[in-house]
Design a protein around this motif. Structure first.
Motif, PDB file in Angstrom:
ATOM      1  N   SER A  35       0.801  -1.121   0.386  1.00 52.83           N
ATOM      2  CA  SER A  35      -0.362  -0.573  -0.412  1.00 52.83           C
ATOM      3  C   SER A  35       0.969   1.391   0.064  1.00 52.83           C
ATOM      4  O   SER A  35       1.758   0.929  -0.156  1.00 52.83           O
ATOM      5  CB  SER A  35      -0.756   0.289   1.001  1.00 52.83           C
ATOM      6  N   PRO A  36       0.433   1.798  -0.700  1.00 50.70           N
ATOM      7  CA  PRO A  36       0.997   3.568  -0.515  1.00 50.70           C
ATOM      8  C   PRO A  36       2.016   3.882   0.821  1.00 50.70           C
ATOM      9  O   PRO A  36       3.290   4.549   1.091  1.00 50.70           O
ATOM     10  CB  PRO A  36       0.093   4.831  -1.294  1.00 50.70           C
ATOM     11  N   ASP A  37       1.163   3.618   1.827  1.00 49.69           N
ATOM     12  CA  ASP A  37       1.604   3.856   3.452  1.00 49.69           C
ATOM     13  C   ASP A  37       2.806   3.458   3.541  1.00 49.69           C
ATOM     14  O   ASP A  37       4.169   3.870   4.149  1.00 49.69           O
ATOM     15  CB  ASP A  37       0.416   4.085   4.536  1.00 49.69           C
ATOM     16  N   ASP A  38       3.314   2.369   2.970  1.00 50.11           N
ATOM     17  CA  ASP A  38       3.946   1.107   3.091  1.00 50.11           C
ATOM     18  C   ASP A  38       5.532   1.658   2.714  1.00 50.11           C
ATOM     19  O   ASP A  38       6.123   0.920   2.306  1.00 50.11           O
ATOM     20  CB  ASP A  38       4.375  -0.178   2.913  1.00 50.11           C
ATOM     21  N   LEU A  39       5.084   2.917   1.406  1.00 50.57           N
ATOM     22  CA  LEU A  39       5.864   2.475   0.377  1.00 50.57           C
ATOM     23  C   LEU A  39       7.529   2.717   0.702  1.00 50.57           C
ATOM     24  O   LEU A  39       8.450   2.413   0.311  1.00 50.57           O
ATOM     25  CB  LEU A  39       5.847   3.128  -0.866  1.00 50.57           C
ATOM     26  N   LEU A  40       7.457   3.710   1.035  1.00 50.04           N
ATOM     27  CA  LEU A  40       8.663   4.590   2.033  1.00 50.04           C
ATOM     28  C   LEU A  40      10.168   3.071   2.534  1.00 50.04           C
ATOM     29  O   LEU A  40      10.658   3.798   2.209  1.00 50.04           O
ATOM     30  CB  LEU A  40       8.395   5.638   3.040  1.00 50.04           C
ATOM     31  N   GLY A  64      -8.226   3.001 -14.725  1.00 51.19           N
ATOM     32  CA  GLY A  64      -9.704   2.758 -14.200  1.00 51.19           C
ATOM     33  C   GLY A  64      -9.980   3.270 -12.492  1.00 51.19           C
ATOM     34  O   GLY A  64      -9.719   4.563 -12.686  1.00 51.19           O
ATOM     35  N   GLU A  65     -10.817   2.619 -11.783  1.00 45.45           N
ATOM     36  CA  GLU A  65     -10.405   3.241 -10.377  1.00 45.45           C
ATOM     37  C   GLU A  65      -9.474   3.562  -9.793  1.00 45.45           C
ATOM     38  O   GLU A  65      -9.842   4.368  -8.807  1.00 45.45           O
ATOM     39  CB  GLU A  65     -11.525   1.819  -9.602  1.00 45.45           C
ATOM     40  N   GLU A  66      -8.671   2.872 -10.479  1.00 43.81           N
ATOM     41  CA  GLU A  66      -7.269   2.883  -9.382  1.00 43.81           C
ATOM     42  C   GLU A  66      -5.864   3.516  -9.588  1.00 43.81           C
ATOM     43  O   GLU A  66      -6.124   2.850 -11.620  1.00 43.81           O
ATOM     44  CB  GLU A  66      -6.982   2.066  -8.634  1.00 43.81           C
ATOM     45  N   PHE A  67      -4.755   4.427  -9.997  1.00 42.49           N
ATOM     46  CA  PHE A  67      -3.425   4.052 -10.697  1.00 42.49           C
ATOM     47  C   PHE A  67      -2.436   3.394 -10.338  1.00 42.49           C
ATOM     48  O   PHE A  67      -2.451   3.287  -8.466  1.00 42.49           O
ATOM     49  CB  PHE A  67      -3.423   5.487 -10.675  1.00 42.49           C
ATOM     50  N   GLU A  68      -1.985   2.459 -10.758  1.00 44.87           N
ATOM     51  CA  GLU A  68      -1.034   1.772 -10.553  1.00 44.87           C
ATOM     52  C   GLU A  68      -0.048   2.351 -10.650  1.00 44.87           C
ATOM     53  O   GLU A  68       0.883   2.788 -12.134  1.00 44.87           O
ATOM     54  CB  GLU A  68      -0.928   0.076 -11.202  1.00 44.87           C
ATOM     55  N   LEU A  69       0.388   2.666  -9.932  1.00 42.75           N
ATOM     56  CA  LEU A  69       2.555   3.207  -9.672  1.00 42.75           C
ATOM     57  C   LEU A  69       3.340   1.211  -9.780  1.00 42.75           C
ATOM     58  O   LEU A  69       3.191   1.059  -8.738  1.00 42.75           O
ATOM     59  CB  LEU A  69       2.723   3.515  -8.672  1.00 42.75           C
ATOM     60  N   VAL A  70       4.676   1.950 -10.966  1.00 44.38           N
ATOM     61  CA  VAL A  70       5.425   0.065 -11.067  1.00 44.38           C
ATOM     62  C   VAL A  70       6.660   0.798 -10.977  1.00 44.38           C
ATOM     63  O   VAL A  70       7.078   1.476 -11.585  1.00 44.38           O
ATOM     64  CB  VAL A  70       5.278  -0.280 -12.221  1.00 44.38           C
ATOM     65  N   LYS A  82      16.402  -9.271  -9.208  1.00 47.44           N
ATOM     66  CA  LYS A  82      14.969  -8.274 -10.342  1.00 47.44           C
ATOM     67  C   LYS A  82      13.904  -8.336  -9.632  1.00 47.44           C
ATOM     68  O   LYS A  82      13.056  -8.877 -10.221  1.00 47.44           O
ATOM     69  CB  LYS A  82      15.161  -8.731 -11.858  1.00 47.44           C
ATOM     70  N   LEU A  83      13.378  -6.898  -9.790  1.00 42.77           N
ATOM     71  CA  LEU A  83      12.372  -6.907  -8.909  1.00 42.77           C
ATOM     72  C   LEU A  83      11.274  -5.831  -8.929  1.00 42.77           C
ATOM     73  O   LEU A  83      11.860  -4.897 -10.202  1.00 42.77           O
ATOM     74  CB  LEU A  83      12.626  -5.932  -6.610  1.00 42.77           C
ATOM     75  N   VAL A  84      10.527  -5.840  -9.314  1.00 44.39           N
ATOM     76  CA  VAL A  84       9.460  -4.907  -9.742  1.00 44.39           C
ATOM     77  C   VAL A  84       7.913  -4.351  -7.932  1.00 44.39           C
ATOM     78  O   VAL A  84       7.646  -5.367  -7.771  1.00 44.39           O
ATOM     79  CB  VAL A  84       8.254  -5.605 -10.377  1.00 44.39           C
ATOM     80  N   VAL A  85       7.971  -3.265  -7.688  1.00 45.13           N
ATOM     81  CA  VAL A  85       6.994  -2.857  -6.427  1.00 45.13           C
ATOM     82  C   VAL A  85       5.328  -2.319  -7.413  1.00 45.13           C
ATOM     83  O   VAL A  85       6.437  -0.921  -8.397  1.00 45.13           O
ATOM     84  CB  VAL A  85       7.848  -1.560  -5.439  1.00 45.13           C
ATOM     85  N   LYS A  86       5.030  -3.203  -6.829  1.00 37.71           N
ATOM     86  CA  LYS A  86       4.061  -1.836  -7.390  1.00 37.71           C
ATOM     87  C   LYS A  86       2.566  -1.309  -6.086  1.00 37.71           C
ATOM     88  O   LYS A  86       2.584  -1.785  -4.958  1.00 37.71           O
ATOM     89  CB  LYS A  86       2.748  -2.873  -8.274  1.00 37.71           C
TER      90      LYS A  86
END
Lengths: 149, 366, 168
Positions: A35-40, A64-70, A82-86
């Protein structure tokens, strides 16, 4: 284990991410969804404990309902992981913390996401448009963007 | 006792040395640069939005127009990204042809780098030498793809046509003359006293800063980090070729120049090896006429372009058009360090820094 | 002698008689246009792929100098030909307009490439203008993506004809 990340790395990831993240594998990457709160916190841990010092790519997708940040992360010169954080933010409140304090390369890439997708980043050093003129209205990469005639 | 005001000097967007439409706002305290604010977007052609209304095949010419100096490289990256998405394989001969054309494009890009660095610093003759040698590569691109500059030569599953007969003597004679060309550049341009004074010790980029800011390609290698995606994350059949990864020691403008000249040599060696070991066979695998990758599938494929890591992030929604196509442009990210390396220098050093970071505005603005 | 035919006013027997004695009767306008057409000073301006072909045309293989057009000036105040090479984006439009206004008259505009002619492959994007003629009057359009240096020369020679004949 997937083609790129060994079991040991995935185990370490689970320890770092704890139960706040969902870890998914495919043939190319290991995906960590938070979740965005745990991103940092996650980004800091990935950098310090897993040696992921290189943020290769950062972008947004209009779902659509949400924006996904990758975020695509690698380690230079090691390159074993090789990691992807979403992460996802709602369309109405499209805001999340900037990671430019951890990865300076996110500075302009976040500006581009703001410019073209309209997702804003809190505590960003200079969140202004980077590719479009200052007086442009709208965020073109959104699916509901209508081009003015 | 005396106070000075900062004044602004605008470099670009119309300027002979800004590689397209780059605008740098230099805040000067007398002769010293206090800050260099970069303004991009003068060449923003909305490529990523256009991609959402084109089929995967229709986007191939747009991919070539991203890095137009080395047009086979971004096309290769895009073709491989879609092949990853669809699970398509490429025949052996096509892989070798792709590498030969990609490395020729890389040499063409680096040659133009040397020429434009020379002309940006005032040595107009350098450009003419490099353009002359680049014309031979343009000939070869035209032989294979029909176009001089924007060779949309790659297709999904291979290449569009086999190498014609006249290509082989042309590339052999080019490879034989390549050491002579490099000697000429070293003698005329690199060894020139004025160029050395303008480039040595200027625009130093430390390796830590380079990684932090996501700088890749020859700029990263000039700062001493031997990270080349052809070795670190091989794609195609690069793993079969022996080549060195030249690095610099100081991370200054001169290192960025010498690293690229050495890379031209290494590319020549790769082409030679590929020509010797290229098998016969098909040049394009059977690919569906209309590509519809599975819904929700996504891929991030990156290649070592002439400027650095060029990545394609593709998300599919099950239709024949991409749901999201994002280009990770090396020039966009590399330009981020321009203010960092220009602060404290002189105004003319900004020109040398821009020239040696080698941005391609078509790619950085998309 | 070539000069006679290019510069002479049409006409009368007296003019033809004088020409036999190497006296040319013409107008000042014709002399100026003759000179202007043979020495365009293009502005170094370009965004994108087309200026690379413009640079190649200045190189030794294609050699724009044989037409007299090799003097690329950096400052618009010293140039008389604006070659719009590449697309004009939203951000660039006011800049190009300003550059055009800074050029002293007489000046000409050559739209090089599909993007400058009509927006090209990026026409349906949100940030590219549909051609240079949406900003100012264009004298010659050179299609191509990018046009070869020979095509650029063809366009410049068409402009030369136009200027020589005073049609601007």
């Amino acid at each position: 284990m997937n083609a790129v990340n060994s079991d040991a790395i995935i185990e370490k990831l689970r320890t770092i991410a704890g139960n706040k993240a969902e870890i998914v594998l495919d043939a190319f990457f290991t995906y960590i969804k938070v979740s965005p709160d745990d991103l940092l916190t996650l980004m800091q841990l990935l950098r310090d404990q897993l040696g992921m010092n290189y943020l290769a790519n950062m972008t947004g997708v209009d779902q659509g309902e949400e924006f996904e940040l990758v975020y695509h992360l690698y380690a230079i010169p090691d390159n074993q992981q090789k990691l992807v954080v979403k992460t996802r933010v709602s369309r109405d409140l499209a805001e999340l913390p900037s990671i430019s304090s951890i990865y300076p390369t996110a500075d302009w890439q976040e500006r581009e996401v703001w410019d073209l997708m309209g997702v804003s980043f809190s505590r960003h050093p200079n969140l202004v448009r980077v590719l479009l003129p200052e007086d442009f209205t709208g965020h073109p990469l959104r699916k509901d963007f209508k081009k003015e005639a | 006792m005396f106070t000075t005001d900062l004044y602004t000097i605008n470099i670009g967007p119309q300027h002979p040395s800004t590689h397209g439409g780059l605008h740098v706002e230099a805040l000067m305290d007398g002769e010293v640069v206090k800050d260099a604010i970069v303004h991009l977007g003068y060449v923003h052609r909305s490529v990523e939005k256009i991609a959402e209304s084109r089929t995967y095949t229709q986007f191939i010419p747009y991919a070539s127009r991203l890095d137009y100096l080395a047009s086979n490289l971004p096309t290769l990256g895009y073709a491989q990204a879609v092949e990853k998405l669809m699970g398509l394989s490429v025949p052996e001969r096509a892989e070798y042809i792709r590498i030969i054309m990609a490395e020729l494009s890389r040499i063409a890009s680096h040659m133009l780098f040397i020429g434009s660095l020379a002309v940006d610093l005032g040595a107009t003759t350098g450009l003419v030498y490099c353009l002359r040698d680049r014309e031979r590569i343009m000939n070869m691109l035209e032989m294979t793809s029909g176009q001089r500059l924007i060779a949309s030569y790659m297709r999904f599953g291979g290449v569009s046509a086999d190498l014609p007969e006249e290509f082989f003597p042309a590339v052999q004679s080019f490879l034989n003359d390549l050491p002579g060309m490099i000697d000429e550049y070293n003698g005329l341009i690199t060894g020139n006293e004025i160029l050395q004074a303008r480039c040595r010790g200027i625009g130093i980029l430390s390796p830590e800063d380079a990684i932090d800011y996501g700088v890749t390609g020859p700029n990263l290698r000039a700062s001493g980090i031997a990270y080349d995606l052809r070795r670190a994350d091989p794609y195609g059949v690069y793993g079969r070729f022996k080549f060195e990864i030249p690095t610099g020691q100081r991370g200054d403008c001169l290192d960025r120049l010498t690293v690229r000249i050495k890379e031209i040599e290494q590319s020549g060696s790769i082409i030679r090896q590929a020509l010797e070991t290229m098998p016969d066979g098909e040049i394009q695998a059977k690919a569906p006429k209309v590509l519809k990758p599975a819904k929700g599938k996504e891929v991030y494929h990156r290649i070592e372009s002439a400027k650095g890591e060029l990545g394609y992030y593709l998300v599919s929604d099950g239709t024949d058009k991409p749901f999201r196509l994002h280009v990770r442009a090396p020039s966009f990210v590399n330009l981020m360090v321009l203010p960092l390396i220009s602060r404290g220098g002189k105004l003319q050093d900004i020109i040398a820094n821009i020239a040696t970071l080698d941005p391609v505005l078509g790619e950085s603005d998309r | 002698m070539v000069l006679n035919h290019d510069l002479m006013t049409e006409g009368t027997d007296e003019v033809a008689h004088l020409a036999k004695h190497n006296i040319i009767v013409t107008t000042l306008e014709k002399i100026w246009n003759w000179g202007r057409a043979r020495s365009f000073w293009p502005l170094s301006y370009g965004c994108n792929c087309c200026p690379i072909e413009m640079m190649a045309s200045g190189g030794a293989r294609f050699d724009i100098a044989r037409f007299g057009y090799e003097v690329f000036r950096a400052s618009p105040r010293q140039a008389d030909l604006l070659i719009i090479a590449g697309p004009i984006t939203l951000k660039m439009a006011p800049v190009v307009k300003r550059i055009y206004e800074q050029m002293p008259a007489p000046k000409w505009v050559l739209a090089m490439g599909n993007c400058a002619t009509s927006g090209g492959p990026f026409r349906d994007g949100y940030s590219v203008l549909p051609g240079a003629d949406s900003l100012f009057k264009v004298d010659v359009f050179v299609p191509g993506c990018p046009p070869r240096p020979e095509a650029l020369f063809h366009g410049m020679l068409a402009l030369k004809q136009k200027v020589e004949q005073g049609r601007y």
